[in-house]
Design an enzyme around this catalytic site. Structure first.
Site, PDB file in Angstrom:
ATOM      1  N   CYS A   2      31.858  49.388  60.674  1.00 43.53           N
ATOM      2  CA  CYS A   2      31.691  50.696  60.064  1.00 43.53           C
ATOM      3  C   CYS A   2      32.643  51.670  60.742  1.00 43.53           C
ATOM      4  CB  CYS A   2      30.257  51.169  60.267  1.00 43.53           C
ATOM      5  SG  CYS A   2      29.057  49.930  59.771  1.00 43.53           S
ATOM      6  N   ARG A  27      37.430  50.649  57.132  1.00 43.81           N
ATOM      7  CA  ARG A  27      36.563  49.887  58.031  1.00 43.81           C
ATOM      8  C   ARG A  27      35.236  49.515  57.383  1.00 43.81           C
ATOM      9  NH1 ARG A  27      38.301  50.574  63.550  1.00 43.81           N
ATOM     10  NH2 ARG A  27      36.348  49.594  64.106  1.00 43.81           N
ATOM     11  N   TRP A  73      29.567  49.369  56.290  1.00 49.34           N
ATOM     12  CA  TRP A  73      29.720  48.000  55.778  1.00 49.34           C
ATOM     13  C   TRP A  73      28.381  47.336  56.103  1.00 49.34           C
ATOM     14  CZ3 TRP A  73      29.547  42.886  57.355  1.00 49.34           C
ATOM     15  CH2 TRP A  73      30.189  41.965  56.527  1.00 49.34           C
ATOM     16  N   ASN A  99      27.649  51.921  64.798  1.00 46.98           N
ATOM     17  CA  ASN A  99      28.473  50.778  64.399  1.00 46.98           C
ATOM     18  C   ASN A  99      28.108  49.634  65.333  1.00 46.98           C
ATOM     19  OD1 ASN A  99      30.528  49.069  63.593  1.00 46.98           O
ATOM     20  ND2 ASN A  99      32.136  50.173  64.688  1.00 46.98           N
ATOM     21  N   GLY A 100      27.791  48.463  64.778  1.00 45.52           N
ATOM     22  CA  GLY A 100      27.398  47.327  65.619  1.00 45.52           C
ATOM     23  C   GLY A 100      26.077  46.759  65.136  1.00 45.52           C
ATOM     24  N   GLU A 480      48.491  31.395  54.566  1.00 47.28           N
ATOM     25  CA  GLU A 480      48.448  32.856  54.567  1.00 47.28           C
ATOM     26  C   GLU A 480      48.609  33.395  53.137  1.00 47.28           C
ATOM     27  OE1 GLU A 480      47.423  35.016  56.389  1.00 47.28           O
ATOM     28  OE2 GLU A 480      48.393  36.872  55.807  1.00 47.28           O
ATOM     29  N   LYS A 484      45.789  35.657  51.193  1.00 47.08           N
ATOM     30  CA  LYS A 484      46.092  36.968  50.599  1.00 47.08           C
ATOM     31  C   LYS A 484      45.662  37.006  49.136  1.00 47.08           C
ATOM     32  CE  LYS A 484      46.562  38.855  53.438  1.00 47.08           C
ATOM     33  NZ  LYS A 484      46.675  38.485  54.797  1.00 47.08           N
ATOM     34  N   GLU A 487      41.920  37.293  48.855  1.00 47.95           N
ATOM     35  CA  GLU A 487      41.400  38.594  49.307  1.00 47.95           C
ATOM     36  C   GLU A 487      41.653  39.714  48.316  1.00 47.95           C
ATOM     37  OE1 GLU A 487      43.583  38.524  53.160  1.00 47.95           O
ATOM     38  OE2 GLU A 487      41.781  39.515  53.858  1.00 47.95           O
ATOM     39  N   HIS A 503      46.216  13.478  48.769  1.00 52.49           N
ATOM     40  CA  HIS A 503      44.984  12.876  49.281  1.00 52.49           C
ATOM     41  C   HIS A 503      43.742  13.580  48.739  1.00 52.49           C
ATOM     42  CE1 HIS A 503      47.294  10.290  51.885  1.00 52.49           C
ATOM     43  NE2 HIS A 503      47.975  11.347  52.305  1.00 52.49           N
ATOM     44  N   LYS A 602      37.897  45.989  57.394  1.00 53.18           N
ATOM     45  CA  LYS A 602      39.103  45.740  58.179  1.00 53.18           C
ATOM     46  C   LYS A 602      38.828  45.104  59.528  1.00 53.18           C
ATOM     47  CE  LYS A 602      43.517  46.005  58.846  1.00 53.18           C
ATOM     48  NZ  LYS A 602      44.351  45.045  58.103  1.00 53.18           N
TER      49      LYS A 602
HETATM   50  C1  F6R Z   1      43.249  38.875  56.286  1.00 54.53           C
HETATM   51  C2  F6R Z   1      42.634  39.567  57.372  1.00 54.53           C
HETATM   52  C3  F6R Z   1      41.626  38.866  58.200  1.00 54.53           C
HETATM   53  C4  F6R Z   1      41.906  39.131  59.683  1.00 54.53           C
HETATM   54  C5  F6R Z   1      40.798  38.532  60.558  1.00 54.53           C
HETATM   55  C6  F6R Z   1      41.088  38.736  62.024  1.00 54.53           C
HETATM   56  O1  F6R Z   1      44.103  39.696  55.560  1.00 54.53           O
HETATM   57  O2  F6R Z   1      42.939  40.699  57.614  1.00 54.53           O
HETATM   58  O3  F6R Z   1      41.610  37.504  57.942  1.00 54.53           O
HETATM   59  O4  F6R Z   1      43.138  38.572  60.005  1.00 54.53           O
HETATM   60  O5  F6R Z   1      39.585  39.146  60.235  1.00 54.53           O
HETATM   61  O6  F6R Z   1      41.221  40.083  62.329  1.00 54.53           O
HETATM   62  P1  F6R Z   1      41.971  40.586  63.608  1.00 54.53           P
HETATM   63  O7  F6R Z   1      43.383  40.189  63.505  1.00 54.53           O
HETATM   64  O8  F6R Z   1      41.783  42.067  63.586  1.00 54.53           O
HETATM   65  O9  F6R Z   1      41.312  39.934  64.776  1.00 54.53           O
END
Ligand code: F6R
Length: 607
Positions: A2, A27, A73, A99-100, A480, A484, A487, A503, A602
């Site tokens: 959050c 966030r 969140w 937050n937490g 990756e 993306k 997401e 396979h 995030k």
């Molecule tokens: C994907 C993404 C997440 C973060 C993951 C780790 O676009 O952003 O998969 O990479 O949650 O986050 P960090 O790098 O902040 O530890």
């Protein structure tokens, strides 16, 4: 996950809080709220949905100069107005944003209910205002301290009291809190993005610390009651206010920032004349480097993909065994540590609970962990104590783009450093350094001529399934690209090493299934090309990312996207860019909320 903001000063609090919440919205964005102190009273506004909804509910004439805000969140309790923060005590004179996760919330709730307290939400947070009320005898810091001594779990909190209308009490344990010191005003937030418009002078609250904040500054104490001395730090230029500018979305902007963010990551670190690198923050002498028996990396999501590339580079260039671990799994398997191995925690936010947990596990077993982190002063950076900041600057789109390329750049730089203490000469090092320093130019060149990305996006937008594949350094890049796409566009897809595709996943292919192939001009190109024939024979539609001048690759593809030709080791830094753009355009075509995808946040501060 959050966002928290608090303000005390000469301005009207609500516009500052709303502006802060807009900047923190990445966030968490399922509900938002704020509480403002005014005329011996506390006014509460809460709304389900985005900060814009909340802003519409706060009257212009709101005059209070002290308040706290929150963007949520959801963890405990659904997305409802009642569960949105701030939460109040029974008298409505204490408000808390949090937050937490309070792990012993149900036990505390039971006890408070037995004492007659009535709860109004399903959240773990609501125990906090009631508990603070139970210990309040006129001293707000003492009440918060007593309450927190009864709490297990993680928290960043900000609390306001009607009885003390000129101050905020904040505390932290495992969730970030940073205090911004202005002239006759002080702010508190979970993230510097909410503060930088007002001040660049900050204090990072440590775990187990409580702060009393008023317009003149801050005093801090430990949970034990002992006071602490804090260092005032200055936020770097790269962490300034981030606006979309001419771009439609932060993700698009951040993709286009990569030439500059990669350049910042190598600046002063890659030393061309010596064919070597300097990473002062690691504090490793050549003798230390020579003593490293293995490199292990801990990370999640996109950062894990960067770590996979980093491990391949360490093995290839320095010939030191390297392995990347998914942090959420690592610590639960009671890992075995190799003597003289060095660990890296790779994280954009520096707050990922799983990665932080893995760091603590390694440290507990006597291992050394260095941070490869973006956010300065974050929990992982602090827990590691040493490491390298990747200098991406603020990444506000939830889907990570520029942090990935900066992490890869930092890990390639480390590989060069490690390799020079072992088996590569100055001349070979110089070639590598030159290649690394040339990356920003290569990325700019590609961004200026992106190829048929939008056509490729049209080919994917209605697909029931898409497959990404690559070999060697291109396999984590394919992973990756698929992450993306999931997401930001919610298209079902997966990534496989190209050789592994037969396979199993080849069974998924139908006429026109999009298959995205990452095939730069490297030593496994021929093998990947054979896999391309195999998918084509099953009717797949091939979207190929290949090196410029590879006419054979272009001929074998339905859609061909050429990227600048670079050394294999560096190829992920250019091949990933079209995959980021592809996900972005598919998301746009599908009408998705690009910067705030559903269900995500995030920084993932829960396990
Ligand atoms: C994907 C993404 C997440 C973060 C993951 C780790 O676009 O952003 O998969 O990479 O949650 O986050 P960090 O790098 O902040 O530890």
């Amino acid at each position: 996950m959050c966002g928290i903001i608090g303000y005390v000063g000469y301005r009207r609090a609500s516009p500052v809080l709303l502006d802060g919440l807009r900047r923190l919205e990445y966030r968490g964005y399922d509900s938002a709220g704020l509480a403002v102190l005014e005329d011996q009273d506390l006014t509460l506004y809460r709304r389900v949905g985005r900060v814009a909804e909340l802003a519409g509910a706060v009257p212009e004439k709101q005059e209070g100069h002290v308040g706290v805000g929150h963007t949520r969140w959801a963890t405990h309790g659904g997305v409802t107005k009642e569960n949105a923060h701030p939460h109040l005590d029974g008298t409505g004179r204490i408000a808390v944003v949090h937050n937490g996760i309070i792990e012993n919330a149900s036990e505390l709730r039971g006890r408070l209910e037995r004492d007659g307290v009535v709860f109004h939400s399903e959240t773990d947070t609501e125990v906090l205002p009631h508990l603070i009320r139970a210990f309040y005898k006129g001293d707000p810091v003492a009440a918060v301290r007593q309450a927190l001594l009864r709490v297990n779990g993680t928290y960043g909190i900000a609390v306001v009291f009607v009885d003390h209308p000129d101050m905020i009490v904040a505390a932290r344990n495992g969730s970030p809190m940073v205090i911004g010191l202005g002239d006759d005003e002080t702010l508190i937030a979970s993230d510097t993005q909410a503060l930088v418009r007002y001040t660049r002078r900050v204090i990072y609250l440590g775990d187990g610390e409580i702060a009393r904040i008023d317009a003149d500054g801050v005093q801090t104490v430990l949970l034990s009651g002992a006071s602490t001395a804090k260092e005032v730090e200055q936020i770097d230029h790269e962490w300034g206010v981030s606006e979309k500018g001419d771009f439609d979305h932060f993700m698009q902007k951040e993709i286009h920032e990569q030439p500059e963010s990669i350049r910042r990551c190598t600046r002063g670190r890659v030393v061309l004349e010596q064919g070597n690198a300097k990473l002062g923050g690691l504090d490793l002498s050549p003798r230390d480097l020579l003593g490293i028996s293995a490199v292990e990396m801990l990370a999640c999501g996109t950062s894990y993909h960067a770590a996979l590339v980093g491990c391949m580079a360490v093995e290839r260039l320095a010939r030191v065994p390297a392995v990347a671990h998914i942090a959420s799994e690592y610590r639960h398997r009671n890992p075995l540590l190799q003597r003289d191995a060095i660990f890296f925690a790779v994280s954009q936010s520096g707050e990922t609970a799983d990665t932080l947990g893995a760091v603590r596990e390694v440290q507990l077993k006597g291992g050394e962990v260095l941070g490869i982190v973006n956010v300065v002063g974050s929990s992982i950076a602090r827990a590691c104590g040493r490491g390298t900041y990747v200098h991406s600057g603020p990444e506000l789109a939830v889907a990570s783009t520029k942090a990935f390329t900066s992490q890869v750049t930092a890990l390639l730089t480390f590989s060069l450093l490690l390799a020079r203490t072992r088996q590569i000469s100055r001349n070979v090092g110089k070639d590598m350094a030159e290649d690394l320093l040339g990356v920003p130019e290569m990325v700019s060149r590609y961004l200026a001529n992106q190829g048929p990305i939008v056509e490729a996006a049209h080919a994917i937008k209605d697909a029931r399934y898409a497959l990404f594949m690559g070999r060697g350094f291109s396999w984590p890049v394919a992973m990756e690209g698929a992450l993306k796409l999931k997401e930001v566009a919610y298209v079902p897809c997966e990534a496989y090493p190209a050789g592994e595709m037969k396979h199993g996943p080849i069974a998924m292919l139908e006429q026109d299934t999009p298959v995205v192939v990452v095939m730069p001009n490297d030593h496994v190109r021929e093998k990947t090309l054979s896999n391309v024939q195999e998918v084509k024979a099953r009717g797949a539609r091939v979207i190929m990312i290949h090196s410029e001048g590879d006419t054979e690759a272009a001929e074998q593809s339905d859609l061909s996207i050429a990227v600048p030709r670079v050394h294999d080791l560096i190829s992920p830094l250019v091949t990933v860019i079209p995959l980021q753009l592809l996900a972005y355009h598919v998301g746009v075509l599908r009408g998705c909320d690009i910067d705030k995808p559903r269900n995500l946040a995030k920084s993932v501060t829960v396990e």
